[in-house]
Each structure stands twice: as C-alpha cells, then as structure tokens.
Scaffold this active site. Structure first.
Site, PDB file in Angstrom:
ATOM      1  CB  SER A 257      -0.940  -0.029   1.215  1.00  0.00           C
ATOM      2  OG  SER A 257      -1.896   0.987   1.088  1.00  0.00           O
ATOM      3  CG  ASP A 465      -6.461  -3.150  -3.417  1.00  0.00           C
ATOM      4  OD1 ASP A 465      -7.234  -2.482  -2.711  1.00  0.00           O
ATOM      5  OD2 ASP A 465      -5.227  -2.979  -3.414  1.00  0.00           O
ATOM      6  CG  HIS A 504      -5.385  -2.421   0.271  1.00  0.00           C
ATOM      7  ND1 HIS A 504      -4.814  -1.979  -0.910  1.00  0.00           N
ATOM      8  CD2 HIS A 504      -4.814  -1.690   1.260  1.00  0.00           C
ATOM      9  CE1 HIS A 504      -3.954  -1.016  -0.640  1.00  0.00           C
ATOM     10  NE2 HIS A 504      -3.921  -0.828   0.658  1.00  0.00           N
TER      11      HIS A 504
END
Ligand code: CA
Length: 573
Positions: A257, A465, A504
C-alpha cells in the site's frame, strides 16, 4: 595459545571486568555451534568502552574458548585456533572498529540524533499498545531509535533493530501504510526473526492515518513522499556498519500500500539503495481523485447509496456471471478484466427489496465497476474490479470519504482544512492533484537506473483490492516494461504477480499469504527468477487452499485432475 604482542595483562583484566557482566556474553554462550554463528555472535561484543583492541581480540577468543569447550571439549584446541583466526580476520576486515550497542548512542550522523540504543534481551521487548502485529516473543536485539532532520522542518522518527546473535548479514527496510504514522513494529518483528537488521520509520507523521501534518509544511510532504525512507536507509546502513563493522551483504525493501508506493519511489530516486524491492498494492496517489469521484457518485445523494447488506447479493451475481470464465468454478475470478458484468440484471422489477437494486443503485454499481474518465472518455484511473463487492464499503460506504483520500485534497491540493468534498470535479480536480504531487508523491515508471544497478523489483497486487484499483499496478508494470524495450527484456528484473481474490495487501477470498521475502532472497542471492509464488488461504489459521501466483500476464491453469485446492495441480501459463 600465545599472548598477542604488546598485550598487557592489566588491560585484559580491565577488558573482562568491563564486559563480563554484559548480557550479550550470555547471548553468545547460548549460540549454536556453527562457525558462522560463532562469528556473528562475536561481532556485537567487541570494542567495548575502555577495552583496548588487542585485549578485546584476546577476550573474544576466550569467549570462543568457553563456547567451544561447552559444545565439544575434544575439539577445544583446534577450534580455539579457528576462533583466533576468525578474530584475526576481523582485525583485517576492520570489524574491530565496531561499537557496542550502548556505544551507538554516541554515533555521530549528519542531520540525525540517536535518542536511544539499548540491548533488548530475548523475550523482553514491550511493544506499545498501539503497535499492530508486534509481540514480545523476539530474539535479543540492539534497539536503536533516532530522530532525523534532513530539513529544518523535519521531525522523522526511525528505529533500527540489530540482532545480537545470528545476524544474517543483511538489511531489511520495511514500509509504512497510508499517511505513515507509528513505526510498524509487526513488520520489524518479522524481519528480526528472519535474522535481518531491520529498519522502519514513521514518515515524519506524529499522528496515525491522517495527513494534516503536511498542511503548511512542504518539507514534511517531501519527507512523507520519499525522503524519510531514504534518510532512514542511509542512517540504518551507517548504524549497521558501526555495530557489526561491515556493510550489509544485501539490502531489501518490503512494503505494501503506502509502503509499496514508497518502495517504487526509492527505486526511481535512489536506484542503488536496494538490491531488491518488494512493492505490494502500491498506493498510486491518483487514487485519491478516484476515491472522491466515487464518494460523490455513491453516497453524496442518499438515493444513490447501496446499503452494505446488499453487497453479498451483488457479489454472488458477479460470481454467477464471471467465475467460470477462467474454466474453473472455484469462487475466484482469475482475470477480472474478462468479466463484463452489468448490474442491470439485478434491477428490481417492482419495489425495492433486499434481493434487488433500485434504478439509481444499478447506476451506482455500474459507476463503481467503471474506470474514472474525463468527459471525452480518457481514463483517469482504472475501475474497482468485479469480485470486490463484499468490500465496497471502503469507498462507497460513506458517510464521508476516508482521511486517507480526503486529506490529500484538503491539505496538499487546496490547502484548506474546510474544503468540501461535495464540490469535487473529477476532471478539474484530478488535474490539480496530479500537479500538486508530480515532484513528490507521483510514481515514475522510469526505473532503468534501478535495473542498471542490478536491482530486482517484485510487484504484486490483489485483483480484489477494495482500496487501490489493481489496474493501476498493471498499467505501471506495462509502462516499466515498455521503457525497457519489451516485457521479455524486463522480466529478468521486474515481475508482477496478480493475486485473484486477494483484498488490499492481504485478506479476501483468494490465496493471500505468500513469502515475498524468501522469494526475493532466492532471486537476488541465487539468481532464481520467480516463475511462480505459492500462496495460501486460511480459515481460522488453517490452510484450506493453495495456488500458485503467476508472473503477469500468466494465470494459474488447472492441470485437469486432483484437488483444485492444491497448488501442485496448477501450472502458470
Ligand atoms: Ca474461477
């Protein structure tokens, strides 16, 4: 054993008395018996204050003597000789310039101050309450904390953890998520258990998950974007050198991320910093405009809002339409780009019910599953892929956009804490957002210098995601490849692994747990380019499915027999 010339017995006594109570002596004595262990466990105990170098050599040999006698009395003398040879090699290699853990507190580093340096004995680490994923179950390490000030407005906290025994000779830098904030002790713990010297930073953000700290502080935005990670790495290497007496054999980056974005910016800006960079679900900053566009389309007007109770119903409809396209009805959409689901099929025939969508809700679902585009149809950011429906709440749940997305517009683009997200205009404001970040947070796929240095880049992204459209990473990978002639030419140093059904940075319905660091070690240190990575999915800590992740654009194809939950029955092609 002969005495070293010039060694005075008084010095030796001083040395032993100065170090005999050191807890690291006990750590040394607990080490297993392999020669590399002897060597690495000797490293941290040299050059203690008031201990002349030659006396230390002698003392180290004594440590080796005690240790070796404990493990194999018959071999004491030959092994003692080996210990002395090792000690001599350490003199030659400059290891005796190394410092004790506490001595690192006096290490002078430019634009930095070391605020503490202490040995944490095995099992004694006390993670702060706010630390996610950290535990006290750690081997002994030297914990160094520092404050970095590359600019007068910088205030970056960083830590470096140095194994007291069993150092693998390498450095691991771990990234931070979102807007940065507290140091990621969980990721540091994992690296330490693997034997790494490991470092992490708060990106200069004293808060968690909020971007206000950059408001009116352009230097802090630079720190957040790429400078804190760079400064942290430079200082960590210096601290490793001071403690062990030599540079790390290899240095790696691992982040997901925000940490994926950070890794890619390091690859672009500091191409010789890492031998390998693992960048997962990179948080391309263009996603902020995309998220505000979705906020306006999905919950600004209550009539457009899809209650989360309807998400499972939509998800099932998507699977019914697209699961089997890849040839295997297994609850996963291997390649969502082949899925063209129109939510219109769910439109209520009459009044609104839990099992159907109103006409405005159909339009909302269509918007979520469509890329953000300009009025003329040019793509601004890819779509949220079909298969993500269970997690639509992240972007479409309201009642406000998350600070993760909103704060960039408030504090960087418009510099107005009261800016109203309801006034957002996709085309106009995404252009402003790109402009505001082009010299700081924007990704750049021109990684030729990183490749030229021999760096390896492992990209991965979950197809499911819910927070960063995975197509953005596919686009990035394609750009990197195009800048290097062709995907075939670049596949020697950059590979992208798309994970079907992974949310994610982990979680989700698909296999979502895999050992990125070992994959990178094999690639960099043994030349084994990853042709697949085995990933697993677990329920209640029990693995219920394994699957290979494949280098994009390959996908995992079922061989035709055997369990579809066993990776051995799949091949990448
Ligand atoms: Ca499938």
């Amino acid at each position: 054993m002969g005495r070293s010339p010039g060694l005075r017995s008084a010095s030796l006594r001083d040395c032993i008395s100065a170090t005999g109570s050191d807890p690291r002596l006990h750590a040394v004595l607990r080490q297993p018996s392999s020669a590399p262990e002897v060597r690495s466990s000797l490293l941290p105990v040299r050059n203690l204050p008031g201990c002349p170098i030659l006396a230390c050599v002698f003392w180290e040999a004594r440590v080796g003597h005690l240790f070796l006698r404990n493990t194999d009395g018959m071999m004491m003398r030959p092994l003692l000789a080996v210990a002395l040879v090792i000690a001599g090699m350490l003199v030659q290699s400059g290891v005796l310039g190394a410092q004790s853990c506490e001595g690192l507190a006096r290490l002078a580093l430019p634009n930095a101050s070391i605020t503490s340096a202490q040995v944490v004995t095995a099992g004694a680490f006390e993670p702060p309450d706010s630390a996610v994923g950290a535990s006290s179950d750690l081997p002994a390490f030297c914990r160094v904390a520092a404050t970095l000030k590359p600019s007068s407005d910088s205030d970056i906290k960083t830590e470096v953890w140095l194994p007291v025994g069993g150092w693998n000779g390498k450095l691991l830098a771990v990234g931070n998520g979102g807007w940065g904030g507290p140091i990621d002790y969980g990721a540091m713990s994992d690296g330490l258990r693997r034997g790494y010297a490991v470092t992490a930073t708060d990106d200069g953000n004293p808060t968690r998950g909020k971007g206000e700290f950059v408001y009116g502080h352009p230097e802090k935005l630079i720190d957040f974007a790429y400078r804190s990670e760079h400064e942290m790495t430079v200082k960590a290497k210096a601290i490793v050198r001071a403690f062990y007496g030599r540079d790390p054999r290899y240095s790696y980056w691992d982040g997901c991320s925000g940490g994926g974005r950070e890794g890619l910016l390091q690859a672009y800006r500091y191409p010789d910093e890492f031998d390998g960079i693992i960048a997962g679900d990179p948080a391309d900053f263009r996603r902020n405009a995309w998220a505000l566009w979705l906020a306006n389309a999905t919950f600004k007007n209550p009539v457009d809002y899809i209650p989360p109770s309807k998400y499972p119903m939509i998800h099932q409809a998507v699977l019914d339409a697209c699961d089997a396209i890849d040839g295997l009805k297994d609850g996963l959409i291997d390649d969502p780009t082949r899925c063209h689901f129109d939510p219109k099929v769910l439109q209520c025939a009459g009044e609104d019910k839990p099992s159907c969508l109103t006409a405005p809700q159909v339009q909302t679902a269509r918007t979520i599953l469509s890329p953000a585009t300009t009025r003329s149809g040019q793509e601004i950011f890819p779509r949220l892929e079909p298969g993500t429906e269970l997690r639509w709440g992240r972007l479409a749940g309201g009642p406000e956009p998350a600070p993760l997305f909103l704060d960039y517009f408030k504090f960087v683009v418009f510099k107005n804490p009261n800016w109203d997200w309801r006034t957002f205009d996709l085309e106009r404001d995404s252009a402003l957002a790109n402009q505001a970040g082009e010299d700081t947070v924007a990704l750049n796929p021109d990684l030729k210098r990183f490749a030229g240095h021999g760096g390896k880049l492992l990209l991965y992204h979950g197809w499911a995601d819910q927070q960063v459209a995975p197509g953005a990473t596919v686009e990035f990978y394609n750009s990197v490849s195009a800048m290097n002639g062709s995907p075939a030419a670049s596949s020697a140093w950059v590979r992208l692994f798309m994970a079907p059904g992974m949310a994610h940075c982990g979680g989700g319905e698909g296999p979502n747990t895999f050992d990125k660091i070992s994959t990178m070690e094999q690639w960099v240190e043994h030349g084994k380019t990853p042709d697949q990575i085995i990933a697993s999915h677990s329920v209640n800590s029990k693995i219920d499915r394994t699957r290979p992740l494949c280098p994009y654009p390959q996908t995992a194809a079922y061989r035709g027999s055997g369990s579809t939950d066993d990776a051995a029955n799949f091949v990448c092609r």
